[in-house]
Design a protein around this motif. Sequence first.
Motif, PDB file in Angstrom:
ATOM      1  N   TYR A   1      15.092 -16.510  35.948  1.00 28.61           N
ATOM      2  CA  TYR A   1      16.318 -17.318  35.943  1.00 28.61           C
ATOM      3  C   TYR A   1      17.191 -17.024  37.165  1.00 28.61           C
ATOM      4  CZ  TYR A   1      15.054 -18.005  31.006  1.00 28.61           C
ATOM      5  OH  TYR A   1      14.391 -18.299  29.846  1.00 28.61           O
ATOM      6  N   GLN A   2      17.221 -15.762  37.576  1.00 31.86           N
ATOM      7  CA  GLN A   2      18.002 -15.413  38.768  1.00 31.86           C
ATOM      8  C   GLN A   2      17.400 -16.057  40.014  1.00 31.86           C
ATOM      9  OE1 GLN A   2      20.836 -14.333  38.609  1.00 31.86           O
ATOM     10  NE2 GLN A   2      21.126 -12.666  37.145  1.00 31.86           N
TER      11      GLN A   2
ATOM     12  N   ASP B   1       7.146 -25.973  35.282  1.00 39.63           N
ATOM     13  CA  ASP B   1       6.608 -26.409  33.995  1.00 39.63           C
ATOM     14  C   ASP B   1       6.333 -25.179  33.145  1.00 39.63           C
ATOM     15  OD1 ASP B   1       5.527 -27.805  31.922  1.00 39.63           O
ATOM     16  OD2 ASP B   1       3.916 -28.751  33.048  1.00 39.63           O
ATOM     17  N   GLU B   2       7.101 -25.000  32.078  1.00 38.95           N
ATOM     18  CA  GLU B   2       7.028 -23.823  31.198  1.00 38.95           C
ATOM     19  C   GLU B   2       7.104 -22.532  32.028  1.00 38.95           C
ATOM     20  OE1 GLU B   2       7.360 -24.274  28.172  1.00 38.95           O
ATOM     21  OE2 GLU B   2       6.493 -26.219  27.641  1.00 38.95           O
ATOM     22  N   PRO B   3       8.208 -22.317  32.755  1.00 39.26           N
ATOM     23  CA  PRO B   3       8.268 -21.219  33.724  1.00 39.26           C
ATOM     24  C   PRO B   3       8.235 -19.824  33.125  1.00 39.26           C
ATOM     25  CG  PRO B   3      10.425 -22.240  33.467  1.00 39.26           C
ATOM     26  CD  PRO B   3       9.446 -23.114  32.737  1.00 39.26           C
ATOM     27  N   THR B   4       8.586 -19.674  31.833  1.00 41.91           N
ATOM     28  CA  THR B   4       8.634 -18.312  31.268  1.00 41.91           C
ATOM     29  C   THR B   4       7.716 -18.146  30.062  1.00 41.91           C
ATOM     30  OG1 THR B   4      10.522 -18.822  29.825  1.00 41.91           O
ATOM     31  CG2 THR B   4      11.028 -18.038  32.047  1.00 41.91           C
TER      32      THR B   4
ATOM     33  N   VAL C   1      19.946 -27.978  38.418  1.00 39.75           N
ATOM     34  CA  VAL C   1      18.784 -27.785  37.539  1.00 39.75           C
ATOM     35  C   VAL C   1      18.822 -28.886  36.486  1.00 39.75           C
ATOM     36  CG1 VAL C   1      17.613 -26.296  35.877  1.00 39.75           C
ATOM     37  CG2 VAL C   1      18.749 -25.275  37.845  1.00 39.75           C
ATOM     38  N   VAL C   2      17.805 -29.719  36.479  1.00 39.24           N
ATOM     39  CA  VAL C   2      17.672 -30.745  35.450  1.00 39.24           C
ATOM     40  C   VAL C   2      16.523 -30.342  34.540  1.00 39.24           C
ATOM     41  CG1 VAL C   2      17.085 -33.147  34.961  1.00 39.24           C
ATOM     42  CG2 VAL C   2      18.623 -32.588  36.860  1.00 39.24           C
ATOM     43  N   GLY C   3      16.803 -30.190  33.258  1.00 40.99           N
ATOM     44  CA  GLY C   3      15.780 -29.802  32.303  1.00 40.99           C
ATOM     45  C   GLY C   3      15.171 -31.016  31.628  1.00 40.99           C
ATOM     46  N   ILE C   4      13.890 -30.936  31.310  1.00 39.92           N
ATOM     47  CA  ILE C   4      13.235 -31.984  30.522  1.00 39.92           C
ATOM     48  C   ILE C   4      12.758 -31.359  29.220  1.00 39.92           C
ATOM     49  CG2 ILE C   4      11.429 -33.719  30.392  1.00 39.92           C
ATOM     50  CD1 ILE C   4      11.362 -33.952  33.323  1.00 39.92           C
ATOM     51  N   ALA C   5      13.296 -31.864  28.109  1.00 37.09           N
ATOM     52  CA  ALA C   5      12.929 -31.371  26.780  1.00 37.09           C
ATOM     53  C   ALA C   5      12.152 -32.464  26.050  1.00 37.09           C
ATOM     54  CB  ALA C   5      14.182 -30.993  25.992  1.00 37.09           C
ATOM     55  N   GLY C   6      11.540 -32.080  24.941  1.00 38.53           N
ATOM     56  CA  GLY C   6      10.776 -33.034  24.142  1.00 38.53           C
ATOM     57  C   GLY C   6       9.695 -32.323  23.367  1.00 38.53           C
TER      58      GLY C   6
ATOM     59  N   ASP D   1      10.863 -24.201  25.230  1.00 40.06           N
ATOM     60  CA  ASP D   1      11.823 -23.232  24.712  1.00 40.06           C
ATOM     61  C   ASP D   1      13.204 -23.877  24.807  1.00 40.06           C
ATOM     62  OD1 ASP D   1      13.538 -21.148  24.190  1.00 40.06           O
ATOM     63  OD2 ASP D   1      12.469 -19.690  25.419  1.00 40.06           O
ATOM     64  N   LEU D   2      13.671 -24.444  23.703  1.00 39.74           N
ATOM     65  CA  LEU D   2      14.907 -25.229  23.723  1.00 39.74           C
ATOM     66  C   LEU D   2      16.121 -24.402  24.148  1.00 39.74           C
ATOM     67  CD1 LEU D   2      15.948 -28.017  23.427  1.00 39.74           C
ATOM     68  CD2 LEU D   2      16.050 -27.725  20.943  1.00 39.74           C
ATOM     69  N   PRO D   3      16.301 -23.170  23.656  1.00 40.07           N
ATOM     70  CA  PRO D   3      17.436 -22.377  24.155  1.00 40.07           C
ATOM     71  C   PRO D   3      17.389 -22.187  25.672  1.00 40.07           C
ATOM     72  CG  PRO D   3      16.555 -21.396  22.148  1.00 40.07           C
ATOM     73  CD  PRO D   3      15.604 -22.481  22.544  1.00 40.07           C
ATOM     74  N   GLU D   4      16.191 -22.088  26.234  1.00 38.92           N
ATOM     75  CA  GLU D   4      16.051 -21.954  27.688  1.00 38.92           C
ATOM     76  C   GLU D   4      16.532 -23.212  28.394  1.00 38.92           C
ATOM     77  OE1 GLU D   4      12.602 -19.998  29.986  1.00 38.92           O
ATOM     78  OE2 GLU D   4      11.932 -22.063  29.694  1.00 38.92           O
ATOM     79  N   VAL D   5      16.127 -24.369  27.903  1.00 33.98           N
ATOM     80  CA  VAL D   5      16.555 -25.641  28.488  1.00 33.98           C
ATOM     81  C   VAL D   5      18.076 -25.750  28.424  1.00 33.98           C
ATOM     82  CG1 VAL D   5      16.491 -28.151  28.258  1.00 33.98           C
ATOM     83  CG2 VAL D   5      14.403 -26.838  27.964  1.00 33.98           C
ATOM     84  N   LEU D   6      18.648 -25.438  27.256  1.00 32.62           N
ATOM     85  CA  LEU D   6      20.102 -25.551  27.084  1.00 32.62           C
ATOM     86  C   LEU D   6      20.849 -24.537  27.946  1.00 32.62           C
ATOM     87  CD1 LEU D   6      20.248 -25.980  23.191  1.00 32.62           C
ATOM     88  CD2 LEU D   6      20.375 -27.776  24.934  1.00 32.62           C
TER      89      LEU D   6
END
Length: 510
Positions: free
Chosen positions: A439-440, A424-427, A285-290, A458-463
Amino acid sequence: MKPASSPDELLRIEGIRKTFPGVVALDSVDFDLRRGEVHVLLGENGAGKSTLIKMLSGAYTPDAGRITVGGEQVRIHGAQDAERLGIATIYQEFNLVPDLTVAENIFLGRQPRRFGLIDRRTMERDAEALLARVGVQVSPRARVRELGIARLQMVEIAKALSLDARVLIMDEPTAVLTSEEVEKLFAIVRALREDGVGVVFITHHLEEIAALGDRVTVIRDGRSVGQVPASTPEDELVRLMVGRSIEQQYPRERPDTGDALLKVEGLTRDGVFHDVSFEVRAGEVVGIAGLVGAGRTEVARAVFGADPYDRGSVEVAGARLPRHDVNAAMSAGVGLVPEDRKGQGLVLDQSVEENLGLVTLRAATHGGFVDRKGQHTAAERIAGQLGVRMSGLGQHVRTLSGGNQQKVVIGKWLLADIRVLILDEPTRGIDVGAKVEIYQLVNELTAAGHAVLMISSDLPEVLGMSDRVLVMAQGRLAGELSADDATQDSVMALAVSSPTTLKEEGSRDH
């Protein structure tokens, strides 16, 4: 337990029950609202919150129970009854007419008249005063279609104030706002509270509750299960909402990774994003934040072929994809769950079964005939696997909760046996219980050797869910962080990087 009455009570609901064919939507729900308070209505998608507010706005009539406003029992048979009682509702999907002006929308159906004609000067002057009250700088003569989401929200609030609303119901008002816009909205809500307005506030963002709320009523499975102070710890709110504790909010399981399934090199769309390069491996899983406007969604759409790009390349499992060709991307095994699931990911007036079969319809068609039995069997299997809560496969997807709609959007790609899934913004707009289920699903995808590219504000989600984090700033890739090195501070430091800094660092690297 019923809440104690108060001399400042604006609204009270007691023992409300509402049923639909085969479904008990609400059963014995109690709720009250006091003058000058923000009372948060909390619950999972499908818990009954929307049904409750639709009864207060006159869209539904309760089967049992009573509603009192200002100490008097009332019956609300339509929007006009609600307006007369001083109840105004701002829904997630705004109730505005795009081709009318701001002033015309605010006073729609109630325009001031002079000598039998609409008095535009008075209407625009009064609209200007209301807009000033909610702190938004927009001309009353501007067309609503020209406004962004945040300003539309403020126009809706101004419209509610024009009704002299004593009770303001706000359904997920922060779902599509930036953090700066959320703060402005909160300031307006606090000012309304000071003016004695009672606000019913619905949100899935638990951190907003203590910041804005006074009390919280929790609804679970159509019943009110508790009323607690807004200062109640988030863990306890989650327990009340889902009936169990969620020990791990981001249950990421990290399997061994394989070869690169998605490889993006030098992707550029002039004026939008520049020289973006990255890869996503099997099982990763690669997250893209910004920040908003950094170009994350635009890159995802270009990779999927939905939007064109000027330079660069996209490869899937070593094969280069042609530009701006969604069919080629899908054939290569790329799927996209868009941020706007209702507008771009679903056909709302079709059934769950039809939506699940959208991607595989062509493959299931032979000689002009669709293998409907095969499509039904596959839809039944995937809906069961994902735990979609529905009355049946024939239920219109429009009537599902947000979390179940998102499962259907993801489910259609699972049926297509994709290699790379872009989320893209899954939740967004989904409650905490449904988030963990999504997430599961991500864990199951990566365990099966698929690659996931996840974009989230959602930064906590990305992390919590990413094995690596890519950070974009103003259309450029500002940096890459491992799961161990990625923190809120390190991500935000990259997210606010200036283009000049990024260019200088890029030239030094070369």
